[in-house]
Structures are given as C-alpha cells and as structure tokens.
Design a protein around this motif. Structure first.
Motif, PDB file in Angstrom:
ATOM      1  N   LEU A   1     -14.278 -41.897 -18.644  1.00  0.00           N
ATOM      2  CA  LEU A   1     -14.694 -43.184 -18.064  1.00  0.00           C
ATOM      3  C   LEU A   1     -13.970 -44.346 -18.732  1.00  0.00           C
ATOM      4  O   LEU A   1     -13.519 -45.283 -18.051  1.00  0.00           O
ATOM      5  N   LYS A   2     -13.832 -44.304 -20.052  1.00  0.00           N
ATOM      6  CA  LYS A   2     -13.107 -45.366 -20.763  1.00  0.00           C
ATOM      7  C   LYS A   2     -11.650 -45.415 -20.307  1.00  0.00           C
ATOM      8  O   LYS A   2     -11.107 -46.493 -20.089  1.00  0.00           O
ATOM      9  N   THR A   3     -11.041 -44.250 -20.163  1.00  0.00           N
ATOM     10  CA  THR A   3      -9.645 -44.192 -19.705  1.00  0.00           C
ATOM     11  C   THR A   3      -9.511 -44.787 -18.310  1.00  0.00           C
ATOM     12  O   THR A   3      -8.585 -45.564 -18.044  1.00  0.00           O
ATOM     13  N   LEU A   4     -10.433 -44.446 -17.425  1.00  0.00           N
ATOM     14  CA  LEU A   4     -10.417 -45.012 -16.072  1.00  0.00           C
ATOM     15  C   LEU A   4     -10.588 -46.528 -16.098  1.00  0.00           C
ATOM     16  O   LEU A   4      -9.898 -47.260 -15.373  1.00  0.00           O
ATOM     17  N   MET A   5     -11.490 -47.002 -16.939  1.00  0.00           N
ATOM     18  CA  MET A   5     -11.727 -48.444 -17.032  1.00  0.00           C
ATOM     19  C   MET A   5     -10.518 -49.179 -17.596  1.00  0.00           C
ATOM     20  O   MET A   5     -10.176 -50.258 -17.125  1.00  0.00           O
ATOM     21  N   ILE A   6      -9.877 -48.600 -18.589  1.00  0.00           N
ATOM     22  CA  ILE A   6      -8.678 -49.216 -19.153  1.00  0.00           C
ATOM     23  C   ILE A   6      -7.598 -49.326 -18.071  1.00  0.00           C
ATOM     24  O   ILE A   6      -6.946 -50.359 -17.942  1.00  0.00           O
ATOM     25  N   GLY A   7      -7.431 -48.276 -17.283  1.00  0.00           N
ATOM     26  CA  GLY A   7      -6.465 -48.310 -16.186  1.00  0.00           C
ATOM     27  C   GLY A   7      -6.807 -49.384 -15.169  1.00  0.00           C
ATOM     28  O   GLY A   7      -5.921 -50.105 -14.685  1.00  0.00           O
ATOM     29  N   LYS A   8      -8.081 -49.501 -14.842  1.00  0.00           N
ATOM     30  CA  LYS A   8      -8.515 -50.516 -13.878  1.00  0.00           C
ATOM     31  C   LYS A   8      -8.328 -51.921 -14.452  1.00  0.00           C
ATOM     32  O   LYS A   8      -7.901 -52.833 -13.739  1.00  0.00           O
ATOM     33  N   ILE A   9      -8.623 -52.107 -15.734  1.00  0.00           N
ATOM     34  CA  ILE A   9      -8.418 -53.408 -16.380  1.00  0.00           C
ATOM     35  C   ILE A   9      -6.942 -53.782 -16.315  1.00  0.00           C
ATOM     36  O   ILE A   9      -6.596 -54.919 -15.975  1.00  0.00           O
ATOM     37  N   GLU A  10      -6.066 -52.826 -16.613  1.00  0.00           N
ATOM     38  CA  GLU A  10      -4.628 -53.085 -16.561  1.00  0.00           C
ATOM     39  C   GLU A  10      -4.186 -53.445 -15.149  1.00  0.00           C
ATOM     40  O   GLU A  10      -3.351 -54.337 -14.957  1.00  0.00           O
ATOM     41  N   GLN A  11      -4.756 -52.788 -14.148  1.00  0.00           N
ATOM     42  CA  GLN A  11      -4.421 -53.080 -12.748  1.00  0.00           C
ATOM     43  C   GLN A  11      -4.858 -54.496 -12.374  1.00  0.00           C
ATOM     44  O   GLN A  11      -4.113 -55.248 -11.749  1.00  0.00           O
ATOM     45  N   VAL A  12      -6.061 -54.865 -12.760  1.00  0.00           N
ATOM     46  CA  VAL A  12      -6.579 -56.205 -12.467  1.00  0.00           C
ATOM     47  C   VAL A  12      -5.736 -57.262 -13.187  1.00  0.00           C
ATOM     48  O   VAL A  12      -5.412 -58.293 -12.604  1.00  0.00           O
ATOM     49  N   GLU A  13      -5.369 -56.989 -14.433  1.00  0.00           N
ATOM     50  CA  GLU A  13      -4.529 -57.935 -15.175  1.00  0.00           C
ATOM     51  C   GLU A  13      -3.168 -58.101 -14.507  1.00  0.00           C
ATOM     52  O   GLU A  13      -2.650 -59.211 -14.420  1.00  0.00           O
ATOM     53  N   GLN A  14      -2.603 -56.999 -13.990  1.00  0.00           N
ATOM     54  CA  GLN A  14      -1.321 -57.099 -13.281  1.00  0.00           C
ATOM     55  C   GLN A  14      -1.486 -57.914 -11.997  1.00  0.00           C
ATOM     56  O   GLN A  14      -0.622 -58.722 -11.668  1.00  0.00           O
ATOM     57  N   ASP A  15      -2.591 -57.707 -11.294  1.00  0.00           N
ATOM     58  CA  ASP A  15      -2.873 -58.504 -10.090  1.00  0.00           C
ATOM     59  C   ASP A  15      -2.977 -59.981 -10.433  1.00  0.00           C
ATOM     60  O   ASP A  15      -2.506 -60.840  -9.680  1.00  0.00           O
ATOM     61  N   LEU A  16      -3.597 -60.294 -11.560  1.00  0.00           N
ATOM     62  CA  LEU A  16      -3.704 -61.687 -11.997  1.00  0.00           C
ATOM     63  C   LEU A  16      -2.332 -62.281 -12.304  1.00  0.00           C
ATOM     64  O   LEU A  16      -2.053 -63.427 -11.948  1.00  0.00           O
ATOM     65  N   ILE A  17      -1.494 -61.504 -12.959  1.00  0.00           N
ATOM     66  CA  ILE A  17      -0.149 -61.979 -13.305  1.00  0.00           C
ATOM     67  C   ILE A  17       0.682 -62.232 -12.049  1.00  0.00           C
ATOM     68  O   ILE A  17       1.402 -63.234 -11.943  1.00  0.00           O
ATOM     69  N   GLU A  18       0.569 -61.338 -11.070  1.00  0.00           N
ATOM     70  CA  GLU A  18       1.393 -61.416  -9.869  1.00  0.00           C
ATOM     71  C   GLU A  18       0.844 -62.362  -8.805  1.00  0.00           C
ATOM     72  O   GLU A  18       1.533 -62.685  -7.854  1.00  0.00           O
ATOM     73  N   ALA A  19      -0.385 -62.805  -8.975  1.00  0.00           N
ATOM     74  CA  ALA A  19      -1.018 -63.648  -7.959  1.00  0.00           C
ATOM     75  C   ALA A  19      -0.313 -64.995  -7.856  1.00  0.00           C
ATOM     76  O   ALA A  19       0.126 -65.570  -8.843  1.00  0.00           O
ATOM     77  N   GLU A  20      -0.201 -65.461  -6.622  1.00  0.00           N
ATOM     78  CA  GLU A  20       0.381 -66.777  -6.370  1.00  0.00           C
ATOM     79  C   GLU A  20      -0.737 -67.802  -6.188  1.00  0.00           C
ATOM     80  O   GLU A  20      -1.763 -67.507  -5.601  1.00  0.00           O
ATOM     81  N   ILE A  21      -0.478 -68.986  -6.698  1.00  0.00           N
ATOM     82  CA  ILE A  21      -1.467 -70.049  -6.527  1.00  0.00           C
ATOM     83  C   ILE A  21      -1.011 -70.956  -5.420  1.00  0.00           C
ATOM     84  O   ILE A  21       0.088 -71.265  -5.215  1.00  0.00           O
TER      85      ILE A  21
END
Length: 120
Positions: free
Chosen positions: A100-120
């Motif tokens: 579960l921790k591994t899955l959450m870390i992967g999801k956190i990394e995905q969300v962080e990448q989405d934040l980085i790539e998001a356009e304002i």
C-alpha cells in the motif's frame, strides 16, 4: 492601416511614431478565457489537496508496528456489500501495508508530475 506621424523632440528633430488612426491595438496577447483559467486553477487546487491526503495516508501507514510481542496485529477489509476479510498474520499484514505504501508513493509521484505539467 497604421500611418506614421512626426512630432518634434527635445533636440528639435522629428520623432516618428506609429499612428493607429482609431483602430484597436494589435492583438499580441491571446485573449484569456477567464472560465478556462478558473477551471485550471481549480484543477491545480484539487491536485494539491489530493497530494496532501495521499501523503497523510502514507504517513499513517508508516506509524504501524508489526510483530510486536505486546500487540496482536489484525487487518480487516470490508467491501460495500459487507463481505469481510480479516487476518492476524503479521507477515501478511506487513507485506500488504508495504505494498500500500508503494502504491501511494507512486500515486503521489503521479500527482506531483501532473502538478508540474499543469498549465495555468
């Protein structure tokens, strides 16, 4: 069509300035769609909240201690239909928690990448 007008400068020479003859300014900047921008900001806000919640849940999982002689470990999973799975096998619980921790870390990394790539 823009024309040029001449006006005297401080040193007595003529300055050349473009004249628009009443026409609107050239559109160098794209018109900003306010509703679209608000949607993007809201999306960023939701991603930020999602990241915070995932980090909080991961931290909650990291607080568990397994295999202690003083405690009896137990894992209970119940689905929406009331089906139930429970186990007190510390090795299994520790392995599932680690997964579960591994899955959450992967999801956190995905969300962080989405934040980085998001356009304002």
């Amino acid at each position: 069509m823009a024309t040029q007008t001449k006006s005297p400068s401080k040193n007595g020479t003529a300055n050349t300035k473009p004249s628009t003859n009443g026409q609107s300014k050239p559109e160098k900047l794209k018109a900003v769609n306010i509703d679209d921008r608000i949607k993007r900001v809201n999306r960023l806000t939701e991603l930020g909240k999602q990241r915070e919640k995932l980090i909080e849940r991961k931290n909650d999982l990291e607080q568990f201690e397994f295999g202690s002689d003083k405690m009896k470990d137990q894992l209970v999973i119940v689905d929406g239909q009331g089906n139930r799975f429970d186990t007190s096998n510390s090795n299994l619980i520790e392995g599932l928690t680690g997964h579960l921790k591994t899955l959450m870390i992967g999801k956190i990394e995905q969300v962080e990448q989405d934040l980085i790539e998001a356009e304002i």
